[in-house]
Design a protein around this motif. Structure first.
Motif, PDB file in Angstrom:
ATOM      1  N   ALA A  97       0.836  -1.204   0.000  1.00  0.00           N
ATOM      2  CA  ALA A  97       0.000   0.000   0.000  1.00  0.00           C
ATOM      3  C   ALA A  97       0.870   1.253   0.000  1.00  0.00           C
ATOM      4  N   ALA A  98       1.967   1.229   0.755  1.00  0.00           N
ATOM      5  CA  ALA A  98       2.864   2.390   0.800  1.00  0.00           C
ATOM      6  C   ALA A  98       3.540   2.608  -0.543  1.00  0.00           C
ATOM      7  N   ARG A  99       4.001   1.521  -1.172  1.00  0.00           N
ATOM      8  CA  ARG A  99       4.672   1.665  -2.469  1.00  0.00           C
ATOM      9  C   ARG A  99       3.712   2.177  -3.539  1.00  0.00           C
ATOM     10  N   VAL A 100       2.485   1.677  -3.541  1.00  0.00           N
ATOM     11  CA  VAL A 100       1.502   2.149  -4.514  1.00  0.00           C
ATOM     12  C   VAL A 100       1.224   3.641  -4.306  1.00  0.00           C
ATOM     13  N   PHE A 101       1.141   4.047  -3.053  1.00  0.00           N
ATOM     14  CA  PHE A 101       0.854   5.445  -2.735  1.00  0.00           C
ATOM     15  C   PHE A 101       1.997   6.359  -3.157  1.00  0.00           C
ATOM     16  N   THR A 102       3.242   5.998  -2.815  1.00  0.00           N
ATOM     17  CA  THR A 102       4.359   6.878  -3.166  1.00  0.00           C
ATOM     18  C   THR A 102       4.571   6.930  -4.684  1.00  0.00           C
ATOM     19  N   ALA A 103       4.287   5.831  -5.376  1.00  0.00           N
ATOM     20  CA  ALA A 103       4.375   5.864  -6.844  1.00  0.00           C
ATOM     21  C   ALA A 103       3.330   6.802  -7.415  1.00  0.00           C
ATOM     22  N   TRP A 104       2.136   6.805  -6.829  1.00  0.00           N
ATOM     23  CA  TRP A 104       1.076   7.720  -7.287  1.00  0.00           C
ATOM     24  C   TRP A 104       1.473   9.172  -7.025  1.00  0.00           C
ATOM     25  N   LEU A 105       2.119   9.432  -5.896  1.00  0.00           N
ATOM     26  CA  LEU A 105       2.556  10.794  -5.589  1.00  0.00           C
ATOM     27  C   LEU A 105       3.492  11.324  -6.672  1.00  0.00           C
ATOM     28  N   VAL A 106       4.437  10.495  -7.096  1.00  0.00           N
ATOM     29  CA  VAL A 106       5.393  10.921  -8.126  1.00  0.00           C
ATOM     30  C   VAL A 106       4.696  11.063  -9.475  1.00  0.00           C
ATOM     31  N   ARG A 107       3.856  10.090  -9.802  1.00  0.00           N
ATOM     32  CA  ARG A 107       3.178  10.096 -11.103  1.00  0.00           C
ATOM     33  C   ARG A 107       2.278  11.314 -11.277  1.00  0.00           C
ATOM     34  N   THR A 108       1.715  11.800 -10.186  1.00  0.00           N
ATOM     35  CA  THR A 108       0.802  12.944 -10.257  1.00  0.00           C
ATOM     36  C   THR A 108       1.480  14.264  -9.910  1.00  0.00           C
ATOM     37  N   GLY A 109       2.807  14.244  -9.764  1.00  0.00           N
ATOM     38  CA  GLY A 109       3.543  15.474  -9.512  1.00  0.00           C
ATOM     39  C   GLY A 109       3.445  15.995  -8.100  1.00  0.00           C
ATOM     40  N   ARG A 110       3.026  15.164  -7.160  1.00  0.00           N
ATOM     41  CA  ARG A 110       2.890  15.606  -5.769  1.00  0.00           C
ATOM     42  C   ARG A 110       4.165  15.377  -4.966  1.00  0.00           C
ATOM     43  N   ALA A 111       5.095  14.605  -5.527  1.00  0.00           N
ATOM     44  CA  ALA A 111       6.382  14.366  -4.872  1.00  0.00           C
ATOM     45  C   ALA A 111       7.437  14.209  -5.956  1.00  0.00           C
ATOM     46  N   PRO A 112       8.672  14.659  -5.674  1.00  0.00           N
ATOM     47  CA  PRO A 112       9.706  14.598  -6.718  1.00  0.00           C
ATOM     48  C   PRO A 112      10.358  13.228  -6.858  1.00  0.00           C
ATOM     49  N   VAL A 113      10.358  12.425  -5.796  1.00  0.00           N
ATOM     50  CA  VAL A 113      11.066  11.150  -5.794  1.00  0.00           C
ATOM     51  C   VAL A 113      10.162  10.066  -5.200  1.00  0.00           C
ATOM     52  N   ASP A 114      10.215   8.868  -5.789  1.00  0.00           N
ATOM     53  CA  ASP A 114       9.431   7.751  -5.274  1.00  0.00           C
ATOM     54  C   ASP A 114      10.220   7.089  -4.146  1.00  0.00           C
ATOM     55  N   VAL A 115       9.954   7.527  -2.913  1.00  0.00           N
ATOM     56  CA  VAL A 115      10.724   7.034  -1.771  1.00  0.00           C
ATOM     57  C   VAL A 115      10.349   5.596  -1.414  1.00  0.00           C
ATOM     58  N   GLY A 116       9.216   5.112  -1.899  1.00  0.00           N
ATOM     59  CA  GLY A 116       8.797   3.763  -1.574  1.00  0.00           C
ATOM     60  C   GLY A 116       9.329   2.707  -2.525  1.00  0.00           C
ATOM     61  N   ALA A 117      10.000   3.134  -3.602  1.00  0.00           N
ATOM     62  CA  ALA A 117      10.455   2.170  -4.611  1.00  0.00           C
ATOM     63  C   ALA A 117      11.452   1.175  -4.033  1.00  0.00           C
ATOM     64  N   SER A 118      12.205   1.587  -3.018  1.00  0.00           N
ATOM     65  CA  SER A 118      13.220   0.707  -2.428  1.00  0.00           C
ATOM     66  C   SER A 118      12.739   0.038  -1.152  1.00  0.00           C
ATOM     67  N   LEU A 119      11.476   0.210  -0.827  1.00  0.00           N
ATOM     68  CA  LEU A 119      10.953  -0.362   0.412  1.00  0.00           C
ATOM     69  C   LEU A 119      10.726  -1.858   0.260  1.00  0.00           C
ATOM     70  N   GLY A 120      11.398  -2.641   1.065  1.00  0.00           N
ATOM     71  CA  GLY A 120      11.187  -4.079   1.056  1.00  0.00           C
ATOM     72  C   GLY A 120      10.063  -4.457   2.003  1.00  0.00           C
ATOM     73  N   SER A 121       9.671  -5.700   1.961  1.00  0.00           N
ATOM     74  CA  SER A 121       8.611  -6.172   2.848  1.00  0.00           C
ATOM     75  C   SER A 121       8.785  -7.665   3.069  1.00  0.00           C
ATOM     76  N   PRO A 122       8.384  -8.140   4.234  1.00  0.00           N
ATOM     77  CA  PRO A 122       8.503  -9.587   4.487  1.00  0.00           C
ATOM     78  C   PRO A 122       7.585 -10.359   3.581  1.00  0.00           C
ATOM     79  N   LYS A 123       8.037 -11.503   3.148  1.00  0.00           N
ATOM     80  CA  LYS A 123       7.187 -12.334   2.310  1.00  0.00           C
ATOM     81  C   LYS A 123       6.066 -12.929   3.146  1.00  0.00           C
ATOM     82  N   ALA A 124       4.871 -12.756   2.647  1.00  0.00           N
ATOM     83  CA  ALA A 124       3.724 -13.275   3.378  1.00  0.00           C
ATOM     84  C   ALA A 124       3.694 -14.789   3.292  1.00  0.00           C
ATOM     85  N   HIS A 125       3.258 -15.419   4.383  1.00  0.00           N
ATOM     86  CA  HIS A 125       3.080 -16.867   4.349  1.00  0.00           C
ATOM     87  C   HIS A 125       1.883 -17.178   3.447  1.00  0.00           C
ATOM     88  N   LYS A 126       2.142 -17.919   2.400  1.00  0.00           N
ATOM     89  CA  LYS A 126       1.071 -18.263   1.472  1.00  0.00           C
ATOM     90  C   LYS A 126       0.525 -19.642   1.823  1.00  0.00           C
TER      91      LYS A 126
END
Length: 320
Positions: A97-126
């Motif tokens: 959710a954070a990565r999708v949000f920060t990508a939207w911020l950059v795509r819409t000109g609300r932020a200069p850099v996608d800070v969430g692009a490098s955010l890792g996350s634990p693999k969910a137990h499937k």
């Protein structure tokens, strides 16, 4: 995002505590999810709740606008969720959710850099819930059909819903959203609107077709009221049946099958997929039937069938 979101999926965040610039962007993001991505109300609520939690965390660290977000803030937010005991599945979803949000911020000109692009996350137990054996599935339908022998509208409806859930593997939300015109009896297919309002056609067999015919001819007319509309399945008050009622029905009927695991509609979906694969269906076809966006999701079911084969081999082969 799963249609059955875990209980800890929603932050106890009061959006009114956010600084005004953050609250404004959050509102704009919610409108984007609704109008441009056409997500369900449940998914929109989960996404916005996750982002609200992130922004609340950022504001407590001194941030006042979305441009104050950085990778350290995102990581500390996830670390806090972990200390609160959130599951790996929830952490993975919130990172997404954070990565999708920060990508939207950059795509819409609300932020200069996608800070969430490098955010890792634990693999969910499937992990998959238990599934019914083929004989247990037959006993489930037979038990419901016995109770519907008196021709009661509710009994006929219950049998039709159980048959359709098992025959098609559709989600409970897709089932309750069906209209009468979504059923094509000439071809024995049902038109389903899945996640993201993506449409697909799913075939069903003769048993489900017979149950639907009985319900539509002999059951549904007795529950119709002025406000019923085109809904295929109706509740006792004549309105479109809701998901909670279907879940209650499935759990109650499965409890009547000796030895069967306690599963809900989602378990019937997994059961349908497992039995399709065990019967020789290819993964790509099952993917299309279930409406999975990724083949990797469908491949989870191969573990179930492999485990069953291994158990059968160990029990039956003299040199296992």
């Amino acid at each position: 995002m799963s249609p059955e979101t875990p209980a800890d999926a929603v932050d106890d965040t009061d959006e009114r505590d956010l600084p005004e610039p953050m609250a404004r962007v959050l509102g704009e993001y919610e409108r984007h999810l609704v109008s441009e991505r056409d997500l369900t109300a449940h998914t929109v609520r989960a996404y916005t709740s996750d982002v609200a939690g992130l922004l609340e965390h950022a504001s407590r660290l001194g941030g006042t606008a979305v441009t104050d977000l950085d990778l350290r803030t995102l990581r500390s937010w996830l670390a806090k969720q972990q200390t609160l005991g959130r599951s790996r599945t929830t952490l993975a979803r919130r990172a997404t959710a954070a990565r999708v949000f920060t990508a939207w911020l950059v795509r819409t000109g609300r932020a200069p850099v996608d800070v969430g692009a490098s955010l890792g996350s634990p693999k969910a137990h499937k992990s998959l819930p238990p599934v019914l054996r083929a004989d247990e599935a037959r006993d489930l339908i037979a038990a419901a059909a016995t109770l519907a022998d008196d021709g009661s509208p509710v009994g006929l409806r219950d049998v039709a819903m159980l048959e359709l859930l098992y025959a098609t593997g559709i989600r409970v939300g897709e089932l309750v959203g069906l209209d009468v015109d979504d059923v094509d009896r000439d071809r024995n297919v049902v038109r389903v609107f899945g996640k993201g309002r993506k449409e697909r056609s799913v075939p069903f067999g003769r048993p489900a077709a017979r149950a639907l015919d009985f319900w539509q001819r002999q059951g549904r007319p007795h529950l119709l009221v002025e406000g019923s509309g085109p809904a295929l399945f109706l509740g006792t008050r004549g309105k479109r049946i809701d998901q909670r009622a279907v879940r209650t029905l499935v759990h109650r009927r499965i409890a009547e099958v000796p030895g069967a695991p306690d599963i809900g509609p989602h378990g019937l979906r997994h059961t349908a997929a497992t039995h399709l694969l065990e019967g020789g269906a290819d993964l790509r076809s099952v993917q299309e039937l279930l409406g999975h966006a990724s083949l990797a999701t469908t491949q989870l079911y191969t573990h179930v069938t492999t485990d069953r084969l291994r158990r059968a081999y160990q029990q039956a082969h003299p040199r296992a």
